[in-house]
Design a protein around this motif. Structure first.
Motif, PDB file in Angstrom:
ATOM      1  N   THR A  60       0.833  -1.213   0.000  1.00  0.00           N
ATOM      2  CA  THR A  60       0.000   0.000   0.000  1.00  0.00           C
ATOM      3  C   THR A  60       0.862   1.256   0.000  1.00  0.00           C
ATOM      4  OG1 THR A  60      -1.735  -1.202   1.219  1.00  0.00           O
ATOM      5  CG2 THR A  60      -1.856   1.202   1.205  1.00  0.00           C
ATOM      6  N   TRP A 110     -12.807   1.663  -5.247  1.00  0.00           N
ATOM      7  CA  TRP A 110     -12.479   1.116  -3.934  1.00  0.00           C
ATOM      8  C   TRP A 110     -13.713   1.085  -3.027  1.00  0.00           C
ATOM      9  CZ3 TRP A 110      -8.800  -1.202  -1.035  1.00  0.00           C
ATOM     10  CH2 TRP A 110      -8.912  -1.095   0.357  1.00  0.00           C
ATOM     11  N   ARG A 113     -15.911  -1.925  -3.862  1.00  0.00           N
ATOM     12  CA  ARG A 113     -15.113  -3.116  -4.154  1.00  0.00           C
ATOM     13  C   ARG A 113     -15.871  -4.417  -3.904  1.00  0.00           C
ATOM     14  NH1 ARG A 113     -13.578  -0.651   0.414  1.00  0.00           N
ATOM     15  NH2 ARG A 113     -13.415  -1.853   2.353  1.00  0.00           N
ATOM     16  N   TRP A 164      -2.766  -0.297  -7.749  1.00  0.00           N
ATOM     17  CA  TRP A 164      -4.046  -0.090  -7.068  1.00  0.00           C
ATOM     18  C   TRP A 164      -5.093  -1.125  -7.497  1.00  0.00           C
ATOM     19  CZ3 TRP A 164      -4.367   2.320  -2.800  1.00  0.00           C
ATOM     20  CH2 TRP A 164      -3.553   3.408  -2.519  1.00  0.00           C
ATOM     21  N   ILE A 168      -7.099  -3.406  -4.802  1.00  0.00           N
ATOM     22  CA  ILE A 168      -8.561  -3.477  -4.762  1.00  0.00           C
ATOM     23  C   ILE A 168      -9.033  -4.918  -4.938  1.00  0.00           C
ATOM     24  CG2 ILE A 168     -10.673  -2.791  -5.962  1.00  0.00           C
ATOM     25  CD1 ILE A 168      -9.373  -0.117  -6.524  1.00  0.00           C
TER      26      ILE A 168
END
Length: 319
Positions: A60, A110, A113, A164, A168
């Protein structure tokens, strides 16, 4: 604070760390207790490292760092591309838009998700915005006669977007159809309450504003509407109540005594009539006349007739 280290058995292979704990200690002198808080050192086992959590945090952080670099690089490229057309401040401010577009789509993706259908538009929009951003960076390199530099620079956005997308995908939890339907229903209920409260808040705010600045026109309209509502309320309250259905009467009721109609002449009336026609009539004949008039015979009937005759004609003598 006193610190006392107590012996404590430790297991081999288990990692410990020293911590401070507290206990209450009471001292009694001459029967009077006094309690104080005493601190002591103890060894506490430390749980093993959660490498999955550490790796996830590292990925992250890396994704955030790459995204920041991509924003800076794309802003510089697009700013340099547009610098010849618009002022530099506007050119470089516009450069931020190219990367911010797919980052914003990434944020919406996100949030949804766990709902692929709702996340799909944001995902498609994010890839489209990414393609435009990469095209702008490549175009800047082409204008400088460095197409390969432009191509590699454009890949920075692609790498950030890819990181990303992996994150996700890792956090996305596929839901069963029934669970997804339940979640959707709960979201609809909450969204409905939120929308209704927002509408009521806006209407109340507008009403308060109109009462403050609306003037006589608003007051007149408010009075008309209030009078109409009052009239409707009065009409509703004046409406006849529904008939009350009486309870079922008892099957057995006390019998109502029958009324016997009396059409006979009184004893005084009979005596008066007979004496008027025959003043010399005897008491025995008067008793007979009273019986014929319908009066029943009783032990004192003769005495009653005699006294009645004397009242009618005091000059009579008992015969």
């Amino acid at each position: 604070m006193d610190e006392v280290t107590e012996p404590q058995e430790r297991l081999r292979g288990v990692r410990y760390e020293k911590v401070t704990r507290f206990r209450m200690e009471t001292t009694v002198i001459d029967g009077v207790p006094s309690t104080r808080r005493v601190g002591y050192q103890a060894w506490e086992p430390v749980p093993p490292r959660d490498w999955d959590e550490l790796i996830l945090r590292g990925v992250t952080g890396l994704a955030i760092a790459v995204t920041v670099i991509a924003v800076v690089a794309t802003t510089a490229s697009v700013g340099g591309l547009l610098d010849a057309l618009v002022p530099s401040a506007v050119a470089y401010s516009t450069g931020v838009v190219f990367t911010s577009a797919w980052v914003a789509c990434l944020g919406v993706q996100w949030l949804n998700r766990v709902n692929p259908e709702r996340a799909k538009p944001a995902m498609i929009g994010g890839w489209v915005a990414l393609a435009i951003s990469m095209g702008a960076v490549f175009a800047y390199g082409h204008t400088l006669h460095q197409p390969w530099a432009g191509a590699f620079g454009a890949c920075i956005d692609l790498l950030a977007k890819g990181l990303w997308a992996l994150l996700i995908g890792h956090h996305a939890v596929p839901l069963d159809a029934g669970v997804a339907h339940w979640v959707t229903e709960q979201e609809q209920k909450l969204a409905g309450r939120e929308l209704l409260s927002a509408r009521l808040l806006r209407l109340n705010r507008n009403a308060a504003y109109q009462r403050a600045v609306g003037g006589r026109e608003f007051q007149a309209a408010d009075a008309i509407l209030n009078s109409a509502e009052t009239a409707r309320a009065l009409d509703a309250s004046a409406a006849p109540a529904p008939p009350v259905v009486p309870e079922k009467q008892k099957e057995q009721e006390e019998p109502v005594p029958s009324v016997t109609e009396i059409d006979r002449q009184s004893i005084a009336g009979v005596v008066r009539t007979v004496v008027a026609h025959n003043p010399k009539v005897s008491d025995a004949d008067l008793v007979t006349a009273v019986k014929e008039a319908g009066h029943p015979d009783r032990p004192n009937l003769a005495d009653t007739v005699r006294r009645t005759a004397l009242r009618v004609d005091p000059s009579r003598k008992a015969s």
